[in-house]
Structure formats: C-alpha cells, structure tokens
Design a protein around this motif. Structure first.
Motif, PDB file in Angstrom:
ATOM      1  N   TYR A  34       0.836  -1.259  -0.143  1.00 29.14           N
ATOM      2  CA  TYR A  34       0.011   0.001  -0.074  1.00 29.14           C
ATOM      3  C   TYR A  34       0.969   1.149  -0.088  1.00 29.14           C
ATOM      4  O   TYR A  34       1.699   1.294   0.854  1.00 29.14           O
ATOM      5  CB  TYR A  34      -0.917  -0.005   1.386  1.00 29.14           C
TER       6      TYR A  34
ATOM      7  N   ASP B 236      -2.038   4.208  -3.707  1.00 29.18           N
ATOM      8  CA  ASP B 236      -3.351   3.799  -3.432  1.00 29.18           C
ATOM      9  C   ASP B 236      -4.456   4.801  -3.003  1.00 29.18           C
ATOM     10  O   ASP B 236      -5.434   4.837  -3.366  1.00 29.18           O
ATOM     11  CB  ASP B 236      -3.335   2.386  -2.651  1.00 29.18           C
TER      12      ASP B 236
ATOM     13  N   VAL C 214      -9.074  -0.289  -3.342  1.00 31.93           N
ATOM     14  CA  VAL C 214      -9.063  -0.369  -1.965  1.00 31.93           C
ATOM     15  C   VAL C 214     -10.331  -0.601  -1.267  1.00 31.93           C
ATOM     16  O   VAL C 214     -11.190   0.110  -1.521  1.00 31.93           O
ATOM     17  CB  VAL C 214      -8.547   1.103  -1.469  1.00 31.93           C
TER      18      VAL C 214
END
Length: 616
Positions: free
Chosen positions: A26, A309, A595
């Motif tokens: 991430y 992200d 996400v």
C-alpha cells in the motif's frame, strides 16, 4: 486479422495492469513527513499516523464511534458495571493482555504499561502532548506546574544552570516521583491501576488508540536506547530532551500490526512492514509506504497510474479526478478539526520573519500583533467564502471561533469575521496609533508546504493587505517543510501562521483550552503578551480572566451551564480577534477502487492500514 490484433493488444494491456497491481503493498502519497516518532513529543497528524500503526493503546475507539471503546492491550474496557471503574470515577483498572509480544520479541508486561505512562509524564517536553495526561490524571497542566505545587518553589529556583536539582531540592524531586507520579499508575498483579486526582469524564477518550501519548512502549528496549532508566533518583536527567536528541526521534517499536523499517528523510518516505507475529490476525497489507510528495501533479499522476493507492487531495483540483473509473472519491466525511490563522503577540526577537524588527516600513516590532487593530486588519483580508467555494470546492464550513460545529458550546449566532478591503485599510490606520499606516509594515505569513488551502489563505492576506495599502504593506508568503514549520512556531519565530487542530478528545475543552488558555498547546507559539492578556482579569468577564472562565467551563458538569460559559468565552474571543478561524474542513478521501475496508473515524490521525485490503 485486425480484430485479433486488437484483442491481443487489449489482453497484453490487461496483463500489464495485473502485473502492476500488488495486493500486498500500500502506497499513500501525502504531504510532508513526521515531526518526530517519539510518542511523548509528537503532536501532529503526520507523526501520529505512523505511531498509530506501530504502537497500541490499552483501549481503542470502536469502529466509527468516538464514545464507544473496545479492548486492545487491556482485555476489558473499564466500566462501573464490570467493576473496573471505582471510587466515583477516580480509579480505572486495566487487566493487561497476556501473550502479546513487542516487535523485538519481548513479552508485554504490566510494568511496560506503567513505565510508558510514567516516562511520558516525567519527560513532558514543551510543545508536546503530555499536558493532556497531566490534566486528566492530576488536574494540572504540566510536570513543572505539579512540581512547583509539590516543592513550593518556582522551577527556575529548583534547578541549577546545568539542569541538576540544587542540593536542597534533590530529595524533593525524588519524593515527587515517589509520592505524586508513581502512586497514580500502579501495577497490581496482572492489572494496571490508574488513579485520577478527581473524576474526569473524557479520560477514556484521552487514552484510547489514536492518542499516541498513551501508547505502550517496551520498558527494557527504551532503557537500552537511552531513555529514562525507571529510577526515582534520575528522572530529571531525561526531562525536556530536545527533539533530535530523543532515541525515539527516528525509530519506533511497539506491539502494533506494523513494524517500523525506515524513515528516508531525503525522500520524506516512511516504510512499514506487517507484524507477522501480531497477537491478532496479521495484516493483509504486508508493506506500507507513507510518502511525502508535496507536488500535487506528482501525487495525482501516481494515483492515476496506480503507483499510489490513496493520496492527499487538493480540493481545488478535485474535479480533475472525477470520471476516472479506477478512482473512488468519498465525500462529506465528518471531521473534528479546525484550521486557524494565529498571531504571535510577542515574536522571538531573533526571528527572520519580521524584517527589521521595527516599525520603519521594512519590518514590524516583535509585539506588533499585540494591537487588536493589527489582528483585525489581517482577519479582514481573507476572502473566506471564495476560499471555501473555489479552493475547498465547498468542503468547508465557516465557524465563529476555533470550536468546531458538533461539540457542546458551538454557537452559530456569534458573528463571523468578514472580508472587506476597506476594513483592512481602516484597521491599519488605527493600528499602533496610526503608525502602521504612516510608516508601513513588512512581515511574513507562513504555511506548511504542499497544503494548497493554507497557501491560498497566506496569498490572500498578502494580496488584499497590499491592495489596501499600496507601497505601505509588504508581505512575504513563506512555504516551509512541515518539521521546519512546526519548529519555527514552537520557537515563537512566526508572526502569523496557519495551523490546524485535530481533536485529542471529543470535548469543547480540547479546542477552547488549546487555542485560548495561557497554558494551551498553542500559547507558547502566540507569545508572552498573549499569555498575559488571557490570564488577566477583565471587567467584561465579570472580573475573571479568560483562563479562569475556561477552567470553570471545563469543570462544569451541567451541560446547559457549560454551554453558556462557552458562549461567553467565545464572544470575548471574537470581540478581541484573538485568532482567526478560517474554516472547519469537511472530509474528502480519494483512493483507487481496489482499496477495500476503509472507514472513517474523526479521531484517527490518518490511515488505519490494518483495516484495509486491496482487491481488483
């Protein structure tokens, strides 16, 4: 043949996209970097986000709630019903979880919990967050205030020039630990017992996860690093340690779902990896990169390419992201924060942000903003409605003071500061008995680099004040890196600065005390003249000081009476333009659609990476 070629190209592109997608990593592209990773000195969201994911507290907020809690390193949330809150709300018992290990493999013990609280209380660095625990547990605002009360002497008389206690006070300092600090946090078997001097309703909020000043450290590890050795006879040797001197400045080691790996200062990049021995289920995201990318176009490109992200969004450019099927925009997220333009009423004379330091057209005197007309001139130079409409794209609210809407005492009937270039001119003509107008002024307005909304506020102050007084006013807009900006405010060098506040706990005292009390966190940044002003009795306050009213409101248990006190406090604040509330943000989050699992909680200092995962 062409049809097959198109299909092959499409398949190739899809394979490339799939190869770029990594569900275990991430990347968050944000603004700036942490100020410090010492949990007892950090007092900003950039630092707090890292600490939130590395350390754990005894309890945590439950989901989105700011009033319900769930266990973390304690196995139960204390309540009167389960017998873990006693003595009319003055004693809290926390059963400490067994089988938990720190990232270095050391087992968590109740002694670690006791050490963590005591080290923070005794360290209590200036400008840090430990006043919150001092106030909650002891009813005082700092270690030094409690020490002076115990010893009966001012702090500057207790210590010699080297920082050591004078011989006649050394035993008193030992007794201060043994009789005041140590009895407040005790180990009783597998429990840690915290005893408050008086019942204090927000105590659970103050120690819940997100409050890193109540994070649990490894005692053995900390002592080996060079922090307080846990002895009554030495605690003062470790107090007031400078930021970079703290062994925890650039590292972190807790029990949380993520381990600290690296802080790359050149790239403003923090790297965390999942704690595979976490006492709960290990995190789905195995590697986290928190990357300070101050340039909006770079952050935007990273999000669009899938290299990031989620990113810190510039609301002014939010529409640039709409229509992209791979990007999710989550709007109207409730916040418990405010953005305020504050003044330093007595600037540090060594400041490079006040020009000549004189009222001569090339600077301002250190106490320039001690004059209410000078403050009101700046307040009139901000086009609040345009800022919210054009820069924040509607994701902000006007508020009359630094108290956000949604908390007890918020009063929408109070007047708002108004943008008016003619008013800027009128106030400048009154400031310093007209000398500000006749002689001219020059100073700087600072903001943290990369924060576009605050940049626009600073630019408005420059544009409209210079427009109101051509050739008489010169203002420099100063973008500073986040740690540099914070250091400059703490040293009292900035005459005008723009800063936000995220609630430590959801209570009006956390905002009113912070911004307007002489012992509030921002008081040192606002100067000695500010502190004198709010601590001096006033006729318009019934012979009380603003400090006294704030303390009275905090102690009041009747919400109706408390609300009236806050109304009186805020009217005085507005009348005297103590500082300028610019807006209360309305939250917006942008992230890749892959996400999953994110949810908001207004008390969280940033991402909770443990709750999210990635899925195409």
């Amino acid at each position: 043949m062409k049809k097959w070629l198109v299909l092959l190209v499409s398949l190739f592109v899809a394979v490339l996209a799939l190869a770029a997608f990594d569900p275990t990593v991430y990347v968050e592209a944000t603004i700036g970097e942490p100020d410090t990773l010492d949990p007892h000195l950090a007092y900003d969201t950039a630092s707090g986000e890292v600490l939130y994911n590395v350390y754990e507290n005894l309890i945590a907020y439950k989901g989105r709630s700011v009033s319900e809690f769930e266990p973390r390193l304690a196995t139960e949330v204390p309540s009167v019903k389960n017998g873990l809150i006693k003595d009319g709300g003055k004693t809290y018992v926390f059963p400490i979880r067994k089988g938990v290990k720190f990232h270095n493999g050391n087992p968590l013990t109740p002694e670690d919990v006791e050490y963590s609280f005591e080290r923070g209380l005794l360290y209590d660095p200036e400008g840090g967050p430990m006043w919150v625990l001092w106030y909650a547990i002891f009813g005082t605002h700092s270690r030094d205030e409690a020490l002076e009360e115990f010893v009966g002497k001012p702090v500057d008389e207790i210590y010699d020039k080297s920082g050591e206690p004078k011989p006649e006070y050394k035993q008193k300092l030992i007794d201060f630990y043994k009789q005041v600090v140590d009895p407040a946090i005790e180990v009783q078997g597998d429990n840690v017992v915290i005893k408050l001097k008086r019942a204090y309703a927000p105590f659970m909020n103050i120690i819940a996860q997100s409050a890193h000043w109540a994070a649990i450290l490894d005692k053995e590890y900390c002592i080996k690093l060079g922090l307080w050795d846990g002895k009554a006879e030495t605690w003062w040797k470790y107090k007031d340690m400078e930021k970079e001197e703290s062994p925890l400045y650039g590292t972190a080691m807790g029990t949380g779902p993520y381990k600290f790996v690296e802080w790359d200062r050149k790239q403003q990049k923090i790297t965390l990896v999942a704690n595979e021995n976490y006492w709960r289920e290990p995190a789905k995201i195995k590697k986290v990169i928190i990357w300070g990318i101050d340039e909006w176009s770079t952050r935007k490109a990273m999000l669009e390419k899938g290299d990031a992200d989620s990113i810190a969004v510039v609301l002014e450019y939010l529409d640039q992201l709409r229509g992209n099927k791979n990007i999710q925009i989550i709007e109207n997220i409730p916040t418990m924060s405010v953005t305020v333009l504050a003044f330093n009423w007595s600037v540090n004379p060594s400041s490079k942000y006040i020009g000549s330091g004189k009222l001569d057209g090339n600077g301002i005197p250190v106490d320039f903003f001690n004059d209410v007309n000078a403050r009101k001139a700046v307040a009139s130079a901000i086009n609040y409605d345009a800022l919210i409409r054009d820069v924040l794209k509607g994701f902000g609210k006007r508020i009359p003071t630094a108290l956000p809407e949604g908390l007890l005492g918020f009063d929408p009937s109070l007047p708002l500061y108004k943008f008016n270039v003619k008013s800027v001119q009128d106030y400048l003509k009154k400031a310093w008995n007209g000398q500000a107008w006749t002689k001219g002024i020059k100073f700087s307005v600072a903001y943290n680099q990369g924060n576009t909304a605050r940049q626009r506020v600073a630019e408005m102050v420059k544009m409209y004040m210079e427009m109101a007084a051509p050739g008489k006013v010169k203002i420099d807009v100063q973008p500073l890196q986040w740690p540099t900006f914070l250091d400059a405010t703490k040293r009292g060098e900035l005459p005008v600065f723009i800063l936000g506040w995220l609630a430590d706990f959801p209570d009006p005292d956390n905002f009113i005390f912070t911004y307007y009390h002489s012992n509030g966190d921002y008081s040192s940044r606002q100067g000695e003249n500010f502190r004198k002003f709010v601590s001096t009795p006033r006729k318009e306050l019934g012979g009380k000081s603003l400090d006294e009213l704030i303390e009275e409101a905090a102690a009041e248990t009747d919400p109706a009476v408390r609300g009236k006190l806050y109304a009186q406090i805020q009217k005085f604040v507005v009348d005297n333009c103590i500082s300028v509330p610019v807006y209360q943000p309305v939250g917006v989050r942008v992230q890749r659609t892959w996400v999953k699992g994110w949810f908001d909680n207004p008390m969280r200092p940033g991402m909770d990476f443990y709750t999210v995962y990635k899925q195409q």
